[in-house]
Design a protein around this motif. Structure first.
Motif, PDB file in Angstrom:
ATOM      1  N   THR A  55      46.731  46.049  40.926  1.00  0.00           N
ATOM      2  CA  THR A  55      46.178  45.519  39.681  1.00  0.00           C
ATOM      3  C   THR A  55      45.546  44.165  39.967  1.00  0.00           C
ATOM      4  OG1 THR A  55      47.850  46.628  38.330  1.00  0.00           O
ATOM      5  CG2 THR A  55      46.663  44.789  37.324  1.00  0.00           C
ATOM      6  N   VAL A  56      44.263  44.030  39.642  1.00  0.00           N
ATOM      7  CA  VAL A  56      43.546  42.769  39.811  1.00  0.00           C
ATOM      8  C   VAL A  56      42.957  42.398  38.464  1.00  0.00           C
ATOM      9  CG1 VAL A  56      41.725  41.561  41.074  1.00  0.00           C
ATOM     10  CG2 VAL A  56      42.975  43.425  42.179  1.00  0.00           C
ATOM     11  N   THR A  57      43.117  41.154  38.029  1.00  0.00           N
ATOM     12  CA  THR A  57      42.621  40.726  36.725  1.00  0.00           C
ATOM     13  C   THR A  57      41.445  39.777  36.873  1.00  0.00           C
ATOM     14  OG1 THR A  57      44.185  38.894  36.608  1.00  0.00           O
ATOM     15  CG2 THR A  57      44.895  40.997  35.687  1.00  0.00           C
ATOM     16  N   ALA A  58      40.492  39.935  35.978  1.00  0.00           N
ATOM     17  CA  ALA A  58      39.307  39.078  35.922  1.00  0.00           C
ATOM     18  C   ALA A  58      38.729  39.179  34.518  1.00  0.00           C
ATOM     19  CB  ALA A  58      38.274  39.514  36.969  1.00  0.00           C
ATOM     20  N   PRO A  59      37.991  38.178  34.063  1.00  0.00           N
ATOM     21  CA  PRO A  59      37.424  38.246  32.711  1.00  0.00           C
ATOM     22  C   PRO A  59      36.347  39.326  32.609  1.00  0.00           C
ATOM     23  CG  PRO A  59      36.588  36.331  33.893  1.00  0.00           C
ATOM     24  CD  PRO A  59      37.686  36.904  34.738  1.00  0.00           C
ATOM     25  N   ALA A  60      36.170  39.862  31.400  1.00  0.00           N
ATOM     26  CA  ALA A  60      35.159  40.900  31.183  1.00  0.00           C
ATOM     27  C   ALA A  60      33.750  40.335  31.239  1.00  0.00           C
ATOM     28  CB  ALA A  60      35.392  41.584  29.834  1.00  0.00           C
ATOM     29  N   THR A  61      33.586  39.083  30.790  1.00  0.00           N
ATOM     30  CA  THR A  61      32.265  38.448  30.784  1.00  0.00           C
ATOM     31  C   THR A  61      32.385  37.000  31.244  1.00  0.00           C
ATOM     32  OG1 THR A  61      32.472  37.731  28.467  1.00  0.00           O
ATOM     33  CG2 THR A  61      31.442  39.887  28.872  1.00  0.00           C
ATOM     34  N   VAL A  62      31.278  36.454  31.709  1.00  0.00           N
ATOM     35  CA  VAL A  62      31.206  35.050  32.100  1.00  0.00           C
ATOM     36  C   VAL A  62      29.775  34.576  31.886  1.00  0.00           C
ATOM     37  CG1 VAL A  62      30.671  35.560  34.532  1.00  0.00           C
ATOM     38  CG2 VAL A  62      31.760  33.388  33.932  1.00  0.00           C
ATOM     39  N   ALA A  63      29.612  33.323  31.507  1.00  0.00           N
ATOM     40  CA  ALA A  63      28.272  32.771  31.304  1.00  0.00           C
ATOM     41  C   ALA A  63      27.567  32.574  32.647  1.00  0.00           C
ATOM     42  CB  ALA A  63      28.371  31.435  30.564  1.00  0.00           C
ATOM     43  N   PRO A  64      26.241  32.638  32.685  1.00  0.00           N
ATOM     44  CA  PRO A  64      25.517  32.350  33.931  1.00  0.00           C
ATOM     45  C   PRO A  64      25.911  30.984  34.491  1.00  0.00           C
ATOM     46  CG  PRO A  64      24.026  33.280  32.305  1.00  0.00           C
ATOM     47  CD  PRO A  64      25.323  33.006  31.584  1.00  0.00           C
ATOM     48  N   GLY A  65      26.310  30.952  35.749  1.00  0.00           N
ATOM     49  CA  GLY A  65      26.738  29.697  36.364  1.00  0.00           C
ATOM     50  C   GLY A  65      28.135  29.268  35.986  1.00  0.00           C
ATOM     51  N   GLY A  66      28.837  30.095  35.208  1.00  0.00           N
ATOM     52  CA  GLY A  66      30.160  29.721  34.738  1.00  0.00           C
ATOM     53  C   GLY A  66      31.250  29.978  35.766  1.00  0.00           C
ATOM     54  N   ALA A  67      32.423  29.416  35.504  1.00  0.00           N
ATOM     55  CA  ALA A  67      33.573  29.585  36.397  1.00  0.00           C
ATOM     56  C   ALA A  67      34.406  30.781  35.958  1.00  0.00           C
ATOM     57  CB  ALA A  67      34.422  28.321  36.391  1.00  0.00           C
ATOM     58  N   ILE A 162      29.740  41.122  38.524  1.00  0.00           N
ATOM     59  CA  ILE A 162      30.618  40.697  39.617  1.00  0.00           C
ATOM     60  C   ILE A 162      31.720  41.743  39.733  1.00  0.00           C
ATOM     61  CG2 ILE A 162      32.218  38.910  40.418  1.00  0.00           C
ATOM     62  CD1 ILE A 162      30.563  36.905  38.734  1.00  0.00           C
ATOM     63  N   GLU A 163      31.763  42.454  40.862  1.00  0.00           N
ATOM     64  CA  GLU A 163      32.724  43.528  41.068  1.00  0.00           C
ATOM     65  C   GLU A 163      33.732  43.146  42.154  1.00  0.00           C
ATOM     66  OE1 GLU A 163      29.926  47.346  39.829  1.00  0.00           O
ATOM     67  OE2 GLU A 163      30.563  47.095  41.917  1.00  0.00           O
ATOM     68  N   THR A 164      34.996  43.425  41.895  1.00  0.00           N
ATOM     69  CA  THR A 164      36.055  43.088  42.838  1.00  0.00           C
ATOM     70  C   THR A 164      36.562  44.349  43.536  1.00  0.00           C
ATOM     71  OG1 THR A 164      36.787  41.308  41.370  1.00  0.00           O
ATOM     72  CG2 THR A 164      38.309  42.001  43.088  1.00  0.00           C
ATOM     73  N   LYS A 165      36.639  44.318  44.875  1.00  0.00           N
ATOM     74  CA  LYS A 165      37.175  45.434  45.651  1.00  0.00           C
ATOM     75  C   LYS A 165      37.710  44.918  46.977  1.00  0.00           C
ATOM     76  CE  LYS A 165      34.202  48.410  47.179  1.00  0.00           C
ATOM     77  NZ  LYS A 165      33.089  49.378  47.243  1.00  0.00           N
ATOM     78  N   LEU A 166      38.312  45.782  47.763  1.00  0.00           N
ATOM     79  CA  LEU A 166      38.811  45.415  49.079  1.00  0.00           C
ATOM     80  C   LEU A 166      37.755  45.671  50.141  1.00  0.00           C
ATOM     81  CD1 LEU A 166      42.442  46.878  48.973  1.00  0.00           C
ATOM     82  CD2 LEU A 166      41.741  44.499  48.657  1.00  0.00           C
ATOM     83  N   ALA A 167      37.908  45.013  51.285  1.00  0.00           N
ATOM     84  CA  ALA A 167      36.999  45.218  52.403  1.00  0.00           C
ATOM     85  C   ALA A 167      37.436  46.436  53.210  1.00  0.00           C
ATOM     86  CB  ALA A 167      36.962  43.982  53.294  1.00  0.00           C
ATOM     87  N   VAL A 201      36.564  50.119  42.784  1.00  0.00           N
ATOM     88  CA  VAL A 201      36.212  48.838  42.187  1.00  0.00           C
ATOM     89  C   VAL A 201      37.324  48.475  41.216  1.00  0.00           C
ATOM     90  CG1 VAL A 201      34.590  47.596  40.713  1.00  0.00           C
ATOM     91  CG2 VAL A 201      33.736  49.179  42.457  1.00  0.00           C
ATOM     92  N   PHE A 202      37.970  47.315  41.415  1.00  0.00           N
ATOM     93  CA  PHE A 202      39.097  46.907  40.593  1.00  0.00           C
ATOM     94  C   PHE A 202      38.664  46.322  39.252  1.00  0.00           C
ATOM     95  CE2 PHE A 202      40.859  46.462  44.948  1.00  0.00           C
ATOM     96  CZ  PHE A 202      41.867  47.399  44.851  1.00  0.00           C
ATOM     97  N   THR A 203      37.722  45.383  39.297  1.00  0.00           N
ATOM     98  CA  THR A 203      37.282  44.717  38.060  1.00  0.00           C
ATOM     99  C   THR A 203      35.771  44.582  38.053  1.00  0.00           C
ATOM    100  OG1 THR A 203      37.404  42.465  39.002  1.00  0.00           O
ATOM    101  CG2 THR A 203      39.415  43.349  37.979  1.00  0.00           C
TER     102      THR A 203
END
Length: 208
Positions: A55-67, A162-167, A201-203
């Protein structure tokens, strides 16, 4: 398959399942199937597969240039004490690779918690576009351990996803590596390379 080969093949599967990030279940957990190749001396390469929920968590949306932060929170686990009646002495040189997602920039990471990982604390280092969580161990057979919580700090690009996965894509391009040491009169070392097959793809975080 010879007796030492059977032992090492079984140890590869059990140790891999114990060593890879084991994270608590969530509403939508992903299951990763790792394809592993152990390379013990004399008997030649041995192969094994195992499934691992993550389980990997990340926000659904982010502003351009945002953290944004991507958080991996591992659960406690235990190194098998033996496999098929044969003693596992320890595992060592653990390394898990996490790609820095496209459309983002690496800012840094925090490691918190973790236990039973040996005298040298785990670390995370970046080379190119890959962050690697590693520690030398050793982790004794039968010992409890917990990997640290990883909080990766990213900066979003101007657009896209922005997609999160393993190498990892093959034994020659692994996403997870470690060395299994099995005792059978003498210690047998098996450097092991694993990759997610398939690689989920996790998130997904949408920029906008």
């Amino acid at each position: 398959m010879s007796r030492p080969a059977r032992i090492l093949a079984a140890a590869t599967a059990a140790l891999g399942a114990a060593c890879v990030l084991a994270v608590p279940a969530s509403a939508a957990p992903a299951t990763v199937t790792f394809d592993c190749e152990a390379r013990p001396p004399i008997v030649g390469p041995q192969h094994a597969k195992f499934d691992q929920d993550a389980t990997v968590t990340a926000p659904a949306t982010v502003a351009p240039g945002g953290a944004l932060d991507v958080v991996i929170d591992p659960a406690a686990n235990t190194v098998p004490a033996e496999v098929a009646g044969y003693k596992i002495k320890h595992i060592k040189t653990f390394a898990l690779k996490i790609p820095i997602p496209a459309n983002s920039t690496w800012v840094g990471a925090d490691l918190t918690g973790g236990s039973g990982l040996g005298p040298t604390p785990p670390k995370i280092e970046v080379s190119g576009n890959v962050a690697t969580l590693s520690f030398p161990g050793p982790l004794a057979g039968g010992a409890a351990f917990e990997l640290p919580t990883v909080t990766a700090h990213l900066k979003a690009g101007t657009s896209g996803t922005i997609e999160t996965k393993l190498a990892g894509s093959s034994y020659a391009d692994p996403g997870l590596t470690f060395t299994a040491v099995v005792t059978q009169l003498v210690d047998i070392e098996a450097p092991t390379s694993c990759f997610p097959n398939p690689s989920p793809v996790f998130t997904k975080t949408t920029i906008g």
